[in-house]
Design a protein around this motif. Structure first.
Motif, PDB file in Angstrom:
ATOM      1  N   GLU A 455       0.518  -1.279  -0.056  1.00  0.00           N
ATOM      2  CA  GLU A 455      -0.040   0.274   0.020  1.00  0.00           C
ATOM      3  C   GLU A 455       0.828   1.086   0.018  1.00  0.00           C
ATOM      4  O   GLU A 455       0.684   2.220  -0.801  1.00  0.00           O
ATOM      5  CB  GLU A 455      -1.063  -0.107   1.075  1.00  0.00           C
ATOM      6  CG  GLU A 455      -1.844  -1.126   1.179  1.00  0.00           C
ATOM      7  CD  GLU A 455      -2.957  -1.082   2.075  1.00  0.00           C
ATOM      8  OE1 GLU A 455      -3.158   0.147   2.727  1.00  0.00           O
ATOM      9  OE2 GLU A 455      -3.829  -1.956   2.509  1.00  0.00           O
ATOM     10  N   PHE A 456       1.838   1.261   0.920  1.00  0.00           N
ATOM     11  CA  PHE A 456       2.866   2.395   0.905  1.00  0.00           C
ATOM     12  C   PHE A 456       3.907   2.397   0.023  1.00  0.00           C
ATOM     13  O   PHE A 456       4.694   1.367   0.097  1.00  0.00           O
ATOM     14  CB  PHE A 456       3.035   2.798   2.435  1.00  0.00           C
ATOM     15  CG  PHE A 456       1.688   2.965   3.416  1.00  0.00           C
ATOM     16  CD1 PHE A 456       0.850   3.638   2.982  1.00  0.00           C
ATOM     17  CD2 PHE A 456       2.042   2.442   4.541  1.00  0.00           C
ATOM     18  CE1 PHE A 456      -0.196   3.760   3.848  1.00  0.00           C
ATOM     19  CE2 PHE A 456       0.820   2.399   5.344  1.00  0.00           C
ATOM     20  CZ  PHE A 456      -0.361   3.190   4.989  1.00  0.00           C
ATOM     21  N   ASN A 457       4.128   3.284  -0.867  1.00  0.00           N
ATOM     22  CA  ASN A 457       5.096   2.984  -1.809  1.00  0.00           C
ATOM     23  C   ASN A 457       6.604   3.644  -1.179  1.00  0.00           C
ATOM     24  O   ASN A 457       7.494   3.673  -2.023  1.00  0.00           O
ATOM     25  CB  ASN A 457       4.758   3.971  -3.018  1.00  0.00           C
ATOM     26  CG  ASN A 457       4.829   5.264  -3.029  1.00  0.00           C
ATOM     27  OD1 ASN A 457       5.198   5.946  -2.136  1.00  0.00           O
ATOM     28  ND2 ASN A 457       3.997   5.871  -4.003  1.00  0.00           N
ATOM     29  N   ASN A 458       6.512   4.053  -0.126  1.00  0.00           N
ATOM     30  CA  ASN A 458       7.917   4.255   0.502  1.00  0.00           C
ATOM     31  C   ASN A 458       8.275   3.433   1.768  1.00  0.00           C
ATOM     32  O   ASN A 458       8.962   3.804   2.726  1.00  0.00           O
ATOM     33  CB  ASN A 458       7.969   5.761   1.042  1.00  0.00           C
ATOM     34  CG  ASN A 458       6.844   6.152   1.947  1.00  0.00           C
ATOM     35  OD1 ASN A 458       6.039   5.557   2.217  1.00  0.00           O
ATOM     36  ND2 ASN A 458       7.402   7.419   2.539  1.00  0.00           N
ATOM     37  N   LEU A 459       7.535   2.380   2.097  1.00  0.00           N
ATOM     38  CA  LEU A 459       7.757   1.215   2.977  1.00  0.00           C
ATOM     39  C   LEU A 459       8.177   0.099   2.530  1.00  0.00           C
ATOM     40  O   LEU A 459       7.617  -0.557   1.573  1.00  0.00           O
ATOM     41  CB  LEU A 459       6.281   1.247   3.888  1.00  0.00           C
ATOM     42  CG  LEU A 459       6.500   0.218   4.828  1.00  0.00           C
ATOM     43  CD1 LEU A 459       7.492   0.443   5.951  1.00  0.00           C
ATOM     44  CD2 LEU A 459       5.027  -0.043   5.414  1.00  0.00           C
ATOM     45  N   TYR A 460       9.380  -0.496   3.133  1.00  0.00           N
ATOM     46  CA  TYR A 460      10.020  -1.857   2.661  1.00  0.00           C
ATOM     47  C   TYR A 460      10.394  -2.806   3.921  1.00  0.00           C
ATOM     48  O   TYR A 460      10.151  -2.137   4.756  1.00  0.00           O
ATOM     49  CB  TYR A 460      11.434  -1.409   1.967  1.00  0.00           C
ATOM     50  CG  TYR A 460      11.176  -0.564   0.860  1.00  0.00           C
ATOM     51  CD1 TYR A 460      11.076  -1.099  -0.501  1.00  0.00           C
ATOM     52  CD2 TYR A 460      11.315   0.828   0.950  1.00  0.00           C
ATOM     53  CE1 TYR A 460      11.068  -0.102  -1.695  1.00  0.00           C
ATOM     54  CE2 TYR A 460      10.907   1.959  -0.208  1.00  0.00           C
ATOM     55  CZ  TYR A 460      10.710   1.182  -1.315  1.00  0.00           C
ATOM     56  OH  TYR A 460      10.719   1.899  -2.472  1.00  0.00           O
ATOM     57  N   TYR A 461      10.514  -3.824   3.549  1.00  0.00           N
ATOM     58  CA  TYR A 461      10.726  -4.911   4.664  1.00  0.00           C
ATOM     59  C   TYR A 461      12.336  -5.590   4.425  1.00  0.00           C
ATOM     60  O   TYR A 461      12.557  -5.723   3.387  1.00  0.00           O
ATOM     61  CB  TYR A 461       9.806  -5.705   4.830  1.00  0.00           C
ATOM     62  CG  TYR A 461       8.289  -5.023   5.221  1.00  0.00           C
ATOM     63  CD1 TYR A 461       7.884  -4.893   6.445  1.00  0.00           C
ATOM     64  CD2 TYR A 461       7.496  -4.712   4.047  1.00  0.00           C
ATOM     65  CE1 TYR A 461       6.808  -4.545   6.652  1.00  0.00           C
ATOM     66  CE2 TYR A 461       6.240  -4.276   4.297  1.00  0.00           C
ATOM     67  CZ  TYR A 461       5.705  -4.165   5.654  1.00  0.00           C
ATOM     68  OH  TYR A 461       4.646  -3.349   5.748  1.00  0.00           O
ATOM     69  N   ALA A 462      12.734  -5.770   5.624  1.00  0.00           N
ATOM     70  CA  ALA A 462      14.042  -6.884   5.460  1.00  0.00           C
ATOM     71  C   ALA A 462      13.981  -7.720   6.546  1.00  0.00           C
ATOM     72  O   ALA A 462      13.462  -7.393   7.735  1.00  0.00           O
ATOM     73  CB  ALA A 462      15.293  -6.121   5.518  1.00  0.00           C
ATOM     74  N   GLY A 463      14.532  -9.105   6.467  1.00  0.00           N
ATOM     75  CA  GLY A 463      14.658  -9.967   7.598  1.00  0.00           C
ATOM     76  C   GLY A 463      14.044 -11.274   7.251  1.00  0.00           C
ATOM     77  O   GLY A 463      13.734 -11.484   5.959  1.00  0.00           O
ATOM     78  N   ALA A 464      13.807 -12.097   8.189  1.00  0.00           N
ATOM     79  CA  ALA A 464      13.524 -13.585   8.116  1.00  0.00           C
ATOM     80  C   ALA A 464      12.258 -13.784   7.435  1.00  0.00           C
ATOM     81  O   ALA A 464      12.340 -14.603   6.580  1.00  0.00           O
ATOM     82  CB  ALA A 464      13.804 -14.291   9.472  1.00  0.00           C
ATOM     83  N   SER A 465      11.449 -12.945   7.765  1.00  0.00           N
ATOM     84  CA  SER A 465       9.919 -13.634   7.172  1.00  0.00           C
ATOM     85  C   SER A 465       9.444 -12.822   5.791  1.00  0.00           C
ATOM     86  O   SER A 465       8.509 -12.978   5.383  1.00  0.00           O
ATOM     87  CB  SER A 465       8.809 -13.105   8.326  1.00  0.00           C
ATOM     88  OG  SER A 465       8.852 -14.029   9.209  1.00  0.00           O
ATOM     89  N   THR A 466      10.686 -12.307   5.305  1.00  0.00           N
ATOM     90  CA  THR A 466      10.332 -11.515   3.724  1.00  0.00           C
ATOM     91  C   THR A 466      11.231 -12.535   3.200  1.00  0.00           C
ATOM     92  O   THR A 466      12.078 -13.519   3.508  1.00  0.00           O
ATOM     93  CB  THR A 466      10.509 -10.345   3.684  1.00  0.00           C
ATOM     94  OG1 THR A 466      10.238  -9.773   2.508  1.00  0.00           O
ATOM     95  CG2 THR A 466      11.922  -9.803   4.271  1.00  0.00           C
ATOM     96  N   VAL A 467      11.431 -12.242   1.604  1.00  0.00           N
ATOM     97  CA  VAL A 467      12.504 -12.986   0.903  1.00  0.00           C
ATOM     98  C   VAL A 467      13.919 -12.517   1.155  1.00  0.00           C
ATOM     99  O   VAL A 467      14.300 -11.468   1.552  1.00  0.00           O
ATOM    100  CB  VAL A 467      12.348 -12.539  -0.585  1.00  0.00           C
ATOM    101  CG1 VAL A 467      10.882 -13.013  -1.142  1.00  0.00           C
ATOM    102  CG2 VAL A 467      12.432 -11.013  -0.879  1.00  0.00           C
ATOM    103  N   PRO A 468      15.020 -13.696   1.145  1.00  0.00           N
ATOM    104  CA  PRO A 468      14.715 -14.863   0.677  1.00  0.00           C
ATOM    105  C   PRO A 468      14.258 -15.922   1.865  1.00  0.00           C
ATOM    106  O   PRO A 468      13.732 -16.872   1.567  1.00  0.00           O
ATOM    107  CB  PRO A 468      15.884 -15.264   0.117  1.00  0.00           C
ATOM    108  CG  PRO A 468      17.024 -14.331   0.898  1.00  0.00           C
ATOM    109  CD  PRO A 468      15.990 -13.156   1.303  1.00  0.00           C
TER     110      PRO A 468
END
Length: 494
Positions: A455-468
């Protein structure tokens, strides 16, 4: 003008992302709930003893070298290769088995149990290596913009590997080996993923290749927390500020832009871009209130096993043990099938023991020992009451003492036990799950929560529960993938 990035969480993925983005010219600020950086890669100090709290070794060391090269810095810590990799103790067996990287030595360990093991291993590892190299750059090290894109990418993987997506790692062991002990030992990598070999697809036998052939396992000189200390020291040189004791609990947005997070004291944290290094699934549900990630939806997903961890400070050295040790029993299939949903008693569990001061003497006062014990247990969905954690710890310590012939309890100077409840509250681990989302086929690649918010185009994720996925090198790769996303969307500023 520089763009400012706020990174929520200082796990390895968050720290690595901060390094990369500062290299690319972004102004970076970080907030962390705990009083010390590192997330699960943390340090416990008590009564003169030190303990790595969770990860005690890693593979794919070249991912750390890639990080250092990308960030134009010297390697901030020193690798120590493990060989033998670990030892395995089976209930009722008077000997332990050392797992060597050298296949001739390894075969000799099992010559009375598994004839022609060297040839069997060569065949097995050749196949596992082909899976690894055929998927590494197509699946593991890729961002996916859509589920369709992911499925199209999978068509580039040689069709010969397809069957291994649909049967278990244990079945793969049965196809290659005869003895119970060998099948169990080489399926332990399923537990490294926080699952069991009966729930883990056979394609993950590629991890046997990474441990025995491709790169091996490593510890860090001075302890695993040197990884965090080294990265934080580099971030300080780059004027990256880290604020501790900050727990995010709500957000503010304008249209499709996230404008700020608020912590529990009401303080507002503003930035141009945001990277969340909390669990990518539960954060969407608990903080962003996304219906797709509501608690009832999250509880239907497959999560990795929870950790019950025990930290012992001993008044003497432990005889006749290796640095890394697994203690197993003979009811492997029954135990693996029931442990997830609390269907088996925990009075005789399977567990892992790391003699931490063996390779890092400064982790204990002179003549003494720091011992870390990890027992994978059901998460809080299936066992909510952990008032028996100390009792379970007692039984593990007693069992280990009997099997080694050493009275651990009598030599214990200090002891600390962390139940899944403690891990949940300390590090915001969803339901106490140790490694986040599990790796079954509908939770990997394009099926895993994306590292770019929907939804938000300036929000990202890093860590175990995202890729890879889970594991220290995977979170370093995660930092590279999310950085690629940000640079594609917002450009390099340096």
């Amino acid at each position: 003008m520089k763009k400012k990035v706020l990174i929520v969480g200082t796990g390895l993925a968050g720290l690595s992302t901060a390094l990369r983005l500062s290299t690319d010219g972004y102004e970076v600020e970080m907030v962390e709930k705990y009083h010390r950086p590192g997330g699960r890669l943390n340090l416990l100090t008590q009564n003169g003893f030190k303990f790595d709290m969770a990860p005690t070794f890693f593979s794919m060391s070249y991912e750390f070298k890639e990080l250092a090269d990308y960030c134009k810095m010297a390697m901030p810590f020193e690798f120590v290769e493990l060989d033998p990799l670990y030892s395995v103790h089976f209930e009722g067996d008077s000997r332990s088995y050392l797992i060597h990287k050298n296949l001739k030595k390894l075969a000799a360990e099992f010559e009375d149990l598994e004839p022609n093991l060297e040839k069997k291993l060569e065949r097995f590892l050749k196949s596992a290596g082909e899976i690894f190299h055929d998927t590494e750059h197509i699946v593991i090290k890729q961002n996916f913009d859509s589920l369709l894109g992911y499925l199209l990418q999978l068509t580039r993987v040689p069709i010969k590997h397809a069957p291994k997506m649909f049967y278990s790692m244990w079945r793969e062991m049965e196809k290659n080996f005869d003895s119970f002990e060998v099948k169990v030992i080489f399926s332990l990598v399923g537990f490294f993923l926080g699952s069991t070999p009966f729930d883990t697809p056979a394609v993950y036998s590629m991890l046997n290749y990474t441990e025995l052939v491709h790169d091996g396992y490593y510890n860090v000189k001075g302890g695993m927390y040197k990884i965090v200390e080294g990265i934080v020291a580099e971030l300080e040189k780059r004027q990256v500020k880290i604020h501790y004791g900050v727990e995010i609990d709500r957000f503010e947005n304008t249209n499709k832009q996230l404008s700020a997070f608020y912590d529990q004291t009401g303080k507002k944290w503003e930035a141009d871009l945001f990277v969340v290094n909390a669990d990518a699934a539960s954060f969407r549900g608990t903080i962003l209130n996304r219906k797709k990630y509501a608690p009832e939806k999250l509880d239907q997903k497959k999560w990795t096993l929870a950790p019950l961890t025990i930290y012992l400070g001993l008044d003497t050295k432990v005889p006749d043990m290796y640095h890394h040790n697994y203690f197993l029993r003979r009811n492997f299939k029954e135990y693996a099938g029931k442990i997830f949903k609390n269907g088996i008693k925990l009075d005789k569990p399977y567990y892992y023991v790391n003699i931490q001061s063996m390779h890092n003497p400064d982790y204990a006062p002179e003549g003494k020992e720091s011992v870390f014990i990890l027992c994978p247990v059901p998460d809080l969905r299936f066992k909510a009451d952990w008032s028996d954690a100390e009792k379970i710890a007692d039984s593990i310590i007693e069992d280990m003492g009997k099997r080694i012939g050493f009275d651990f309890a009598a030599h214990t100077e200090m002891r600390s036990v962390y139940s899944p409840k403690d891990w949940e509250s300390t590090f915001n681990l969803y339901q106490g799950s140790g490694l986040g989302l599990a790796h079954d086929l509908n939770q990997v690649g394009g099926f895993r929560p994306s590292n770019k918010d929907e939804e938000f185009n300036n929000l990202y994720y890093a860590g175990a529960s995202t890729v890879p996925g889970t594991g220290l090198p995977m979170t370093v790769i995660s930092s590279r993938l999310v950085t690629q996303r940000i640079l594609k969307d917002h450009g390099t500023l340096s």
